[in-house]
Motif scaffolding. Structure first.
Motif, PDB file in Angstrom:
ATOM      1  N   PHE A 296       0.855  -1.175   0.000  1.00  0.00           N
ATOM      2  CA  PHE A 296       0.000   0.000   0.000  1.00  0.00           C
ATOM      3  C   PHE A 296       0.898   1.235   0.000  1.00  0.00           C
ATOM      4  O   PHE A 296       1.800   1.350   0.843  1.00  0.00           O
ATOM      5  CB  PHE A 296      -0.869   0.055   1.249  1.00  0.00           C
TER       6      PHE A 296
ATOM      7  N   VAL B 289      -0.939  -1.078  -4.376  1.00  0.00           N
ATOM      8  CA  VAL B 289      -2.177  -0.302  -4.311  1.00  0.00           C
ATOM      9  C   VAL B 289      -1.791   1.146  -4.024  1.00  0.00           C
ATOM     10  O   VAL B 289      -1.244   1.446  -2.963  1.00  0.00           O
ATOM     11  CB  VAL B 289      -3.126  -0.826  -3.214  1.00  0.00           C
TER      12      VAL B 289
ATOM     13  N   PHE C 196      -2.795   4.940  -3.267  1.00  0.00           N
ATOM     14  CA  PHE C 196      -3.861   5.777  -2.740  1.00  0.00           C
ATOM     15  C   PHE C 196      -3.536   7.209  -3.150  1.00  0.00           C
ATOM     16  O   PHE C 196      -2.513   7.762  -2.719  1.00  0.00           O
ATOM     17  CB  PHE C 196      -3.958   5.639  -1.224  1.00  0.00           C
TER      18      PHE C 196
ATOM     19  N   GLN D 291      -3.142  -1.093  -8.755  1.00  0.00           N
ATOM     20  CA  GLN D 291      -4.455  -0.477  -8.845  1.00  0.00           C
ATOM     21  C   GLN D 291      -4.409   0.881  -8.160  1.00  0.00           C
ATOM     22  O   GLN D 291      -3.517   1.139  -7.341  1.00  0.00           O
ATOM     23  CB  GLN D 291      -5.536  -1.367  -8.218  1.00  0.00           C
TER      24      GLN D 291
ATOM     25  N   VAL E 151      -6.573   3.706  -5.947  1.00  0.00           N
ATOM     26  CA  VAL E 151      -7.736   3.986  -5.109  1.00  0.00           C
ATOM     27  C   VAL E 151      -7.739   5.483  -4.837  1.00  0.00           C
ATOM     28  O   VAL E 151      -6.773   6.025  -4.289  1.00  0.00           O
ATOM     29  CB  VAL E 151      -7.674   3.213  -3.777  1.00  0.00           C
TER      30      VAL E 151
ATOM     31  N   SER F 126     -11.047  -0.288   4.122  1.00  0.00           N
ATOM     32  CA  SER F 126     -11.837  -1.073   3.167  1.00  0.00           C
ATOM     33  C   SER F 126     -10.943  -1.932   2.275  1.00  0.00           C
ATOM     34  O   SER F 126     -11.299  -3.067   1.934  1.00  0.00           O
ATOM     35  CB  SER F 126     -12.711  -0.150   2.308  1.00  0.00           C
ATOM     36  N   LYS F 127      -9.767  -1.421   1.924  1.00  0.00           N
ATOM     37  CA  LYS F 127      -8.848  -2.215   1.093  1.00  0.00           C
ATOM     38  C   LYS F 127      -8.217  -3.342   1.910  1.00  0.00           C
ATOM     39  O   LYS F 127      -7.977  -4.434   1.373  1.00  0.00           O
ATOM     40  CB  LYS F 127      -7.756  -1.328   0.498  1.00  0.00           C
TER      41      LYS F 127
ATOM     42  N   GLU G 296     -10.725  -6.020   1.968  1.00  0.00           N
ATOM     43  CA  GLU G 296     -10.817  -6.667   0.660  1.00  0.00           C
ATOM     44  C   GLU G 296      -9.771  -7.762   0.503  1.00  0.00           C
ATOM     45  O   GLU G 296     -10.065  -8.873   0.050  1.00  0.00           O
ATOM     46  CB  GLU G 296     -10.668  -5.620  -0.444  1.00  0.00           C
TER      47      GLU G 296
END
Length: 424
Positions: free
Chosen positions: A9, A44, A46, A76, A78, A95-96, A99
């Motif tokens: 992240f 991921v 952000f 990805q 977000v 929330s991630k 997931e």
């Protein structure tokens, strides 16, 4: 065993105007450096609407190294709309985490890099990572020119075990103060800081659990193992010493009266703990037994056992023939066994102060005992109230203090220790 896939992240920096190509490329270079050092299965990002424009430059850096960095396959994005709203940022990160944690097909190790982004985003990610016990990293290096110089980046893993331990100890103390000793043990078992005397704390919990179920011998054995000189226990040290003395008396005392008085005090304190948990039927059941035990202890001073009354002893004590005949009605299998009311009436026949108290307050006491008999834990279906408990406790406490002049001390020594829950 299947190896966990690492998911990184990352917050995409927003401190530099991302419309400035040089600034965006600088942020991209720092993120790229971290990614290539970590080799994650997926990244991921952000980002805000503005800072997401930095990500194509990261793709370029991979291409320059003859590698690919493909949206959806390798990373990805977000979006975070409110980059200066702590709760909003926290919820996006959370929330991630859910997931990936709830993906039953894969096992992921989430590593959270909170280096970049607004201060709010970084704080929210660090807190979220700590809350969910994820690995946290930050990027350091040569800051002689303010920002970390390119090529000097060092990834710092944040060791949060001491923080986790402090949180666990605080939780354990709350459970301890709520008499949830087995749950407390489960938490204490997970503490890793060797400086914390985990063994002594667990033994206290085992002792109190045993004591709470009236297993005095095991309670005493566990409490004897506790290092009472340990600094971790300084707050409850004096109470533990009193508890150890009380348990020793219950287990080893040669004086039946002294032993029984400590047991009575333990039983009364047990009822108070149940009432604190709003378990008034449980609490009153223990008070009823305390009430009965008071009479039995007092009768033993006259060499009378309520479970097997010796008529010859009653005759020696000049108990009336009429009352003896009344007691004989309970004879079964050659033994006269009498209950709570008869115990106190017999004490009254003997001219005892406890018997006189019972007769003087008989109407009030019978009303209380009748409520207990109607309890769902006795013979009825009614639930008891706090008021019922307080009225019963008042009578039992008064009788207990009449039983022995040192009852206040017995009650104090059999009261469980409590931790101060104020945060330091």
């Amino acid at each position: 065993m299947k190896r966990k896939e690492v998911v990184l992240f990352m917050i995409v920096g927003t401190g530099i105007n991302c419309s400035d190509e040089d600034g965006a490329r600088l942020v991209a270079q720092k993120l790229y450096s971290t990614i290539t050092k970590m080799y994650p299965s997926k990244v991921v990002f952000f980002a805000s609407e503005q800072s997401k424009n930095t990500i194509p430059y990261i793709e370029e850096l991979f291409a320059q190294d003859n590698d690919e960095f493909i949206l959806d396959d390798d990373y990805q994005i977000v979006l975070i709309e409110s980059i200066d709203n702590f709760n909003a940022c926290f919820e996006v990160f959370e929330s991630k985490i859910w997931e990936f944690d709830e993906d039953i097909m894969n096992d992921y190790q989430i590593i959270m890099d909170y280096t970049s982004g607004t201060k709010t985003m970084s704080a929210a990610m660090a807190c979220c990572g700590m809350f969910y016990r994820k690995d946290l990293i930050s990027v350091g290096g040569d800051r002689s020119h303010g920002e970390v110089s390119s090529g000097t980046e060092i990834i710092n893993y944040q060791n949060l075990y001491q923080i986790y331990d402090r949180i666990s100890i605080a939780r354990a103390r709350r459970y301890f103060n709520s008499n949830r000793f087995m749950q407390c043990i489960d938490i204490l078992e997970r503490i890793v800081d060797v400086r914390f005397d985990k063994e002594s704390s667990i033994n206290i919990c085992k002792s109190y659990y045993s004591w709470d179920i009236m297993d005095f011998e095991n309670a005493y054995e566990y409490l004897k193992k506790v290092d009472l000189s340990n600094f971790d226990l300084i707050e409850i040290m004096e109470k533990l010493k009193k508890n150890l003395k009380a348990l020793g008396m219950m287990v080893n005392s040669k004086s039946p009266n002294l032993k029984n008085c400590y047991i009575l005090a333990s039983l009364i304190n047990n009822s108070i703990r149940k009432a604190e948990e709003y378990k008034y039927d449980d609490a009153i059941a223990r008070l009823y037994r305390s009430f009965e035990l008071i009479a039995q202890i007092q009768l033993s001073k006259y060499n009378i056992k309520s479970s097997d009354v010796d008529i010859s002893v009653l005759m020696e004590k000049n108990v009336s023939e009429e009352f003896i005949e009344y007691l004989k009605k309970t004879e079964e299998d050659g033994k006269i066994r009498i209950g709570l009311v008869a115990d106190f009436l017999l004490l009254n026949e003997l001219g005892d102060k406890l018997g006189k108290y019972f007769v003087q307050n008989e109407s009030k006491i019978k009303n209380l005992t009748q409520k207990r008999n109607n309890s769902i834990l006795a013979h009825g279906l009614e639930s008891q109230t706090e008021e019922d408990f307080n009225q019963f406790l008042e009578v039992v406490s008064e009788l207990a203090h009449k039983l022995d002049k040192d009852m206040s001390r017995f009650l104090n020594e059999t009261t469980f220790a409590k931790f101060d829950l104020r945060f330091e």
